[in-house]
Design a protein around this motif. Structure first.
Motif, short mmCIF file in Angstrom:
data_model
loop_
_atom_site.label_atom_id
_atom_site.label_comp_id
_atom_site.label_asym_id
_atom_site.label_seq_id
_atom_site.Cartn_x
_atom_site.Cartn_y
_atom_site.Cartn_z
N ARG A 1 -27.22 -4.37 -30.06
CA ARG A 1 -26.38 -5.53 -30.39
C ARG A 1 -24.89 -5.22 -30.27
N GLY A 2 -24.55 -3.98 -30.00
CA GLY A 2 -23.16 -3.64 -29.72
C GLY A 2 -22.26 -3.55 -30.93
N PHE A 3 -22.81 -3.23 -32.10
CA PHE A 3 -21.98 -3.09 -33.29
C PHE A 3 -21.19 -1.79 -33.26
N ARG A 4 -20.08 -1.78 -33.98
CA ARG A 4 -19.36 -0.52 -34.25
C ARG A 4 -20.01 0.06 -35.50
N ILE A 5 -20.75 1.14 -35.35
CA ILE A 5 -21.64 1.61 -36.41
C ILE A 5 -21.05 2.83 -37.13
N PHE A 6 -21.12 2.79 -38.45
CA PHE A 6 -20.81 3.95 -39.28
C PHE A 6 -22.02 4.22 -40.17
N ASP A 7 -22.54 5.42 -40.07
CA ASP A 7 -23.77 5.77 -40.78
C ASP A 7 -23.43 6.43 -42.12
N ALA A 8 -23.73 5.71 -43.22
CA ALA A 8 -23.46 6.25 -44.55
C ALA A 8 -24.71 6.88 -45.17
N LEU B 1 -16.93 12.79 -43.73
CA LEU B 1 -16.99 11.39 -43.32
C LEU B 1 -17.29 11.29 -41.82
N PRO B 2 -17.78 10.14 -41.37
CA PRO B 2 -18.04 9.96 -39.93
C PRO B 2 -16.74 9.97 -39.13
N LYS B 3 -16.86 10.36 -37.86
CA LYS B 3 -15.71 10.27 -36.96
C LYS B 3 -15.21 8.83 -36.94
N GLY B 4 -13.92 8.68 -36.86
CA GLY B 4 -13.34 7.34 -36.85
C GLY B 4 -12.85 6.89 -38.20
N LEU B 5 -13.27 7.60 -39.26
CA LEU B 5 -12.81 7.24 -40.61
C LEU B 5 -12.14 8.42 -41.30
#
Length: 322
Positions: free
Chosen positions: A93-100, A307-311
């Protein structure tokens, strides 16, 4: 005695937020700060109503079905983890995903996927319907069998026992799980077990703290939400040790009659309960007569998860209350 008989409050150590919960909440907070509202979260980020409502008020939108999330939106997976099917759908679906997902849950997922490729089947000790269990079972297409109770051990039917491994939900009762594991070992002598137990350090520490607490108090109050597995296990453990125990989401749910014959009250909190809620309970108990508040000795938890990359590299906010 009356409710005014409360004289002392003992606080379990450790209690409340664990590293996985702290990280999950921080991921949502940082995503909101970086990308603005809304940020979508698949399932409650952690099982605590106050945390969820606080994040919702700041622009987080909690969903169960990814069809509710618009294309290109920011999506966070909750601390409990998700199945491969959910991961793949989110990517499609093309979401910008952050896995917590808590890294200790991810460890179980990685082990299941690796061993399944080597031909192993699995027995998963856990609670049916819990999102962590659904996520772990969803790491493979087949070959994983859920055991919830000691009685289930006799009925589990793997297709082979040459390559059979056991994994567990991370938030179970340590004592109950040990009993089930012993029965599984007796039935399947070649059972492969994790190098380190899957029940997380924070669950173990909080249960050990309740065991110490229960020996010294007349009643135990556990702060947390009914949907929280680890919180329920704390209440059950205190009761098993012969101490009346009550689970509350916040101080408003305390009832004076619980403390009519309880000069010493123990207080703890599940791993997804903010410390501010604990302090609210303490203040209410002071209003019922408590003049002393004592923290018990216990291990100091210093674990932090990246934290995930991007944050990374953004200023975080102090946790403790949403």
């Amino acid at each position: 005695m009356t409710a005014a008989a409360v004289r002392e409050v003992l606080l379990a150590e450790p209690r409340g937020f664990c590293a996985g919960v702290d990280r999950a909440i921080e991921i949502v907070e940082r995503a909101l700060a970086k990308f603005g509202t809304p940020v979508y979260v698949r399932h409650e980020i952690v099982h605590n109503r106050h945390v969820v409502e606080g994040l919702r008020a700041r622009g987080a939108v909690f969903v169960e079905d990814l069809a509710e999330v618009p294309p290109g939106a920011v999506l966070v997976f909750s601390a409990h983890g998700v199945s491969r099917a959910v991961q793949q759908e989110a990517q499609r679906r093309g979401f910008r995903i952050f896995d917590a997902t808590c890294p200790l849950v991810t460890k179980v997922h990685v082990e299941v996927a690796k061993l399944r490729r080597e031909g192993y089947e699995f027995i998963l000790i856990g609670h049916a319907g819990h999102p962590e269990v659904e996520g772990t079972m969803g790491q493979v297409d087949d070959g994983i069998h859920l055991v919830q109770t000691l009685d289930d051990v006799a009925h589990v039917r793997p297709s082979q026992t040459e390559r059979l491994a056991v994994v567990t939900q991370t938030t179970l009762s340590v004592d109950d799980t040990a009993e089930i594991l012993a029965a599984l070992r007796a039935r399947f002598p070649g059972l492969r077990e994790p190098k380190q137990q899957d029940i997380c350090y924070a669950t173990q520490n909080r249960q050990d703290a309740v065991k110490a607490l229960a020996r010294q108090v007349d009643v135990v109050v556990v702060v947390g939400s009914p949907s929280s597995s680890n919180t329920n296990r704390l209440r059950e453990l205190a009761e098993r040790l012969g101490v009346p125990a009550y689970m509350v989401e916040d101080a408003s749910q305390l009832r004076d009659e619980w403390f009519a014959q309880a000069p010493r009250v123990g207080v703890t909190a599940g791993a997804s309960a903010p410390e501010a809620l604990v302090q609210g309970v303490v203040q209410r108990l002071k209003g019922l007569g408590a003049t002393a508040v004592r923290r018990m000795a216990g291990p100091v938890e210093t674990m932090r998860f990246p934290l995930p990359k991007g944050l990374k590299g953004m200023a975080g906010q102090a946790r403790g209350m949403p």
